[in-house]
Design an enzyme around this catalytic site. Structure first.
Site, PDB file in Angstrom:
ATOM      1  N   HIS A 138       0.835  -1.203   0.000  1.00  0.00           N
ATOM      2  CA  HIS A 138       0.000   0.000   0.000  1.00  0.00           C
ATOM      3  C   HIS A 138       0.868   1.251   0.000  1.00  0.00           C
ATOM      4  O   HIS A 138       1.648   1.479   0.914  1.00  0.00           O
ATOM      5  CB  HIS A 138      -0.965  -0.030   1.188  1.00  0.00           C
ATOM      6  CG  HIS A 138      -2.061  -1.027   0.975  1.00  0.00           C
ATOM      7  ND1 HIS A 138      -2.683  -1.699   1.988  1.00  0.00           N
ATOM      8  CD2 HIS A 138      -2.640  -1.454  -0.183  1.00  0.00           C
ATOM      9  CE1 HIS A 138      -3.609  -2.504   1.462  1.00  0.00           C
ATOM     10  NE2 HIS A 138      -3.589  -2.373   0.155  1.00  0.00           N
ATOM     11  N   ALA A 139       0.675   2.048  -1.068  1.00  0.00           N
ATOM     12  CA  ALA A 139       1.583   3.152  -1.368  1.00  0.00           C
ATOM     13  C   ALA A 139       1.850   4.080  -0.183  1.00  0.00           C
ATOM     14  O   ALA A 139       2.983   4.444   0.087  1.00  0.00           O
ATOM     15  CB  ALA A 139       1.006   3.942  -2.542  1.00  0.00           C
TER      16      ALA A 139
ATOM     17  N   ASN B   9      -3.572  -5.636  -2.846  1.00  0.00           N
ATOM     18  CA  ASN B   9      -4.031  -6.545  -1.791  1.00  0.00           C
ATOM     19  C   ASN B   9      -5.286  -7.329  -2.186  1.00  0.00           C
ATOM     20  O   ASN B   9      -5.588  -8.344  -1.589  1.00  0.00           O
ATOM     21  CB  ASN B   9      -4.378  -5.738  -0.534  1.00  0.00           C
ATOM     22  CG  ASN B   9      -3.432  -6.042   0.581  1.00  0.00           C
ATOM     23  OD1 ASN B   9      -2.263  -6.322   0.333  1.00  0.00           O
ATOM     24  ND2 ASN B   9      -3.904  -5.984   1.808  1.00  0.00           N
ATOM     25  N   ARG B  10      -6.028  -6.804  -3.155  1.00  0.00           N
ATOM     26  CA  ARG B  10      -7.274  -7.460  -3.586  1.00  0.00           C
ATOM     27  C   ARG B  10      -7.078  -8.200  -4.906  1.00  0.00           C
ATOM     28  O   ARG B  10      -8.019  -8.741  -5.446  1.00  0.00           O
ATOM     29  CB  ARG B  10      -8.385  -6.416  -3.780  1.00  0.00           C
ATOM     30  CG  ARG B  10      -8.656  -5.537  -2.597  1.00  0.00           C
ATOM     31  CD  ARG B  10      -9.618  -6.183  -1.626  1.00  0.00           C
ATOM     32  NE  ARG B  10      -9.831  -5.313  -0.476  1.00  0.00           N
ATOM     33  CZ  ARG B  10      -9.039  -5.281   0.593  1.00  0.00           C
ATOM     34  NH1 ARG B  10      -7.984  -6.091   0.661  1.00  0.00           N
ATOM     35  NH2 ARG B  10      -9.295  -4.464   1.597  1.00  0.00           N
TER      36      ARG B  10
ATOM     37  N   GLU C 248      -0.657  -4.680  11.302  1.00  0.00           N
ATOM     38  CA  GLU C 248      -0.942  -3.251  11.145  1.00  0.00           C
ATOM     39  C   GLU C 248      -0.168  -2.521  12.239  1.00  0.00           C
ATOM     40  O   GLU C 248      -0.486  -2.641  13.419  1.00  0.00           O
ATOM     41  CB  GLU C 248      -2.440  -2.956  11.276  1.00  0.00           C
ATOM     42  CG  GLU C 248      -3.303  -3.549  10.162  1.00  0.00           C
ATOM     43  CD  GLU C 248      -3.300  -2.743   8.866  1.00  0.00           C
ATOM     44  OE1 GLU C 248      -2.620  -1.700   8.811  1.00  0.00           O
ATOM     45  OE2 GLU C 248      -3.984  -3.170   7.915  1.00  0.00           O
TER      46      GLU C 248
HETATM   47 ZN   LIG Z   1      -2.218  -1.680   4.012  1.00  0.00          ZN
END
Ligand SMILES: [Zn+2]
Ligand SMILES: *[C@@H]1O[C@H](CO)[C@@H](O)[C@H](O)[C@H]1NC(C)=O
Length: 327
Positions: free
Chosen positions: A88-89, A176-177, A284
């Site tokens: 994720h950028a 991610n998807r 996370e």
């Molecule tokens: Zn992420």
């Protein structure tokens, strides 16, 4: 560049005599993609005895997907551990924490018995940045739509919608998807090119996710990978499979849960950061969920977060050694 074998051997001898040292990388600030690239190239070049550069493919815009394999070469196929900074950028701290892991493994080989044992028994695959285009784009402007960019930079698709408009053109796919697991289980928002979570037209439509798939399935890796940890920001969560549907669990869920609990406990040891264990792990990183859009914490937190997260990673690595290294 391919070095002649004799020079390679010489480099191994020299670097072994001097001790292993990563290249310079400033973990007190946010770095740009070329800094990561230089770091990985130099660190592998300077430490040929334990670090090898991995180049598993290229992004849409032609940037290399780089990582390192860290471990002492042995005659048998060693068990492997995969750590990545996610795709994720905007989640810059995750990329930096992955570099922190590389530093721990390379710089402590000579001084820390546990690290030496890790590298003697295992091979670590570490990929700090698996979405270089998105990362570069997110660093290109302060404007929130750019700074908070999440997807890759796939060319625009004009079938997007928002609440008020149809046939909108939007760029990017949420990597991610884009895997084949549970692809397209719900139509909105995953099938909307203007959504932050657009899955793409089909599984593995993106060069970035294809590269990861092909590398993991390659004969070199297949069957050797025993732990996979993907870093994201933010939320202070350890996320266990499966997340595609409520109340579905893998067979070994309790083993995953028990180990995650122990890792979370280790990560609380340094500054009492409390990880909530939710459901191969996604972590996370801090801060917790109370702050909205806090993807990029102040950079002086990078090292403390690296340190506490590493203590959790070690709990997971210890378990891999117990279960998968022949005594
Ligand atoms: Zn992420
Ligand atoms: C655009 O997005 C839609 C919805 O996911 C998809 O069906 C279509 O194939 C996409 N077009 C291209 C060129 O990727």
């Amino acid at each position: 560049m391919k070095w002649p074998r004799i020079l390679q051997l010489l480099a191994v001898l020299i670097s072994t005599a001097l001790g292993y040292r990563t290249a310079h990388f400033d973990l007190q600030r946010y770095n740009d993609f070329p800094d990561f690239q230089t770091y990985l190239v130099r660190t592998s070049r300077d430490n040929p005895g334990i670090v090898r550069l991995l180049h598993i493919g290229n992004s849409h815009e032609g940037r290399p997907l780089l990582g390192v394999m860290i471990g002492k070469p042995r005659n048998h196929k060693k068990p492997m551990v995969w750590l990545d900074g996610g795709n994720h950028a905007r989640e810059w701290p995750a990329f930096h924490v992955a570099v922190y892991f590389i530093e721990q493994l390379v710089n402590n080989y000579d001084s820390d018995k546990k690290i030496k044992m890790y590298l003697d028994e295992l091979d670590f695959l570490i990929f700090p940045v698996l979405n270089p285009d998105g990362f570069v784009y997110s660093r290109s402007d302060y404007k929130a739509t750019i700074r908070h960019w999440r997807k890759n930079r796939a060319p625009e698709n004009c079938t997007g919608t928002t609440a008020s408009r149809k046939e909108l053109c939007c760029e990017g796919v949420d990597l991610n998807r884009n895997y084949d697991f549970a692809f397209s289980q719900s139509l909105y928002p995953f099938n909307n090119p203007c959504s932050d979570e657009y899955q793409g037209p089909e599984p593995f439509s993106e060069p970035e996710s294809r590269a990861v798939r092909d590398f993991i399935l390659s004969p070199q890796i297949n069957g050797r990978l025993h732990a996979v940890v993907s870093l994201h920001t933010h939320g202070q969560l350890l996320i266990l499979p499966y997340n595609s549907r409520r109340r579905t669990y893998p067979e070994d869920f309790w083993q995953l849960k028990e180990l995650a609990d122990r890792a979370a406990e280790a990560m609380a040891g340094l500054r009492n950061t409390k990880y909530k264990v939710k459901y191969v792990y996604v972590i996370e990183l801090p801060p917790d969920m109370k702050t909205w859009f806090a993807f990029q914490i102040k950079p002086h937190w990078l090292i403390p977060i690296g340190k506490e997260t590493w203590s959790g990673i070690k709990v997971i690595v210890d378990q891999v050694i117990r279960e998968f290294v022949d005594k």
